[in-house]
Design an enzyme around this catalytic site. Sequence first.
Site: not given
Length: 336
Positions: A76, A109, A137, A154, A201
């Site tokens: 990722c 995940w 996520t 993030s 993306y």
Amino acid sequence: MKPTSARSLPPKLSIVAVRGLWQALWHAMMAQLAPTDRGGAYVRPTSQFRNYVSRADGASFPAATGRYRLYVGKSCPWAHRTLLTRALKGLEDAISVTFVSANAAAGGWIFDRPHRGCDTLAQFYRRAQPGYRGRATVPVLWDEHAQAIVNNESAEIIVMLNAEFDEFARHPECNLYPLDLQVDIDRWNERIYNAVNNGVYRCGMAQSQTAYDDACAELFAMLDELDATLATRRYVCGDRITLTDVRLFPTLIRFDAAYYGLFKCNRRRICDYEHLGPYLRDIYQLPGVAATCDLEAIVRDYYGNLFPLNPGGIVPAPPDRSYLLAPHQRESCLIS
């Protein structure tokens, strides 16, 4: 007896019918994988946990060593940002890491072994917040003391790692978000996010030709601009590595291995750029950075788990990493 003739192609109507059915199924699968707007352009959902670790007195989530854990997936790019910041700051002893793996059958995940009573990250999210219905996520910044998810955005986690844990860092002198560059960093971050980080993306997840064409044009226009910028400076914002480079690098390291082919970002490879290629090698060769890069996991997870983009399931060989170890000669770059 005459030998049977080779099977002929299906008649035109059969081809049209099968193609129409496959496209309908593809759009249905893509709607689950990647939400889009009415024009077929990919729209990234927002993160939902947005608390903050702070050194300030009385903080709900106070900075401390051994209290926080990162949950990340090796493939990722968003999680990779946090691993890079942790490595550059020297926070490996202060902040633990748990890796999760992409699993197409599970639809997300999973833990390699049961973790806190959970097999999947989705279960872990629901354990942290009963009734949670959002996306599970990575990265996740977890508070071991409060048993709570602090943050799963993030861009915010790397700001915390840079600023709030210097007391416990081996490299507190490494300031990735210096005050004198913050305006420039923020400006570049916004532009790079839209055109490059999320742009790849938007290319790969586009569900209309127009959406793809627009995203592809923006992506390569920005890559061309970055290449020109890096002709006169070692890093995007000057002679110091900053959060802008931390946010750009994970996309670049995945570009030739995954985005170029799988996401149809195939106008040019990063290694073909005069300055972006050496820039990528420069950051890769910084102490601690290579250990955060798993090219095998990147290729395996992108090609193996994004079924609508690779229905045959063929996973290409991982790239030769010797290119990343070649001299970059970026030290001699002029600084504007």
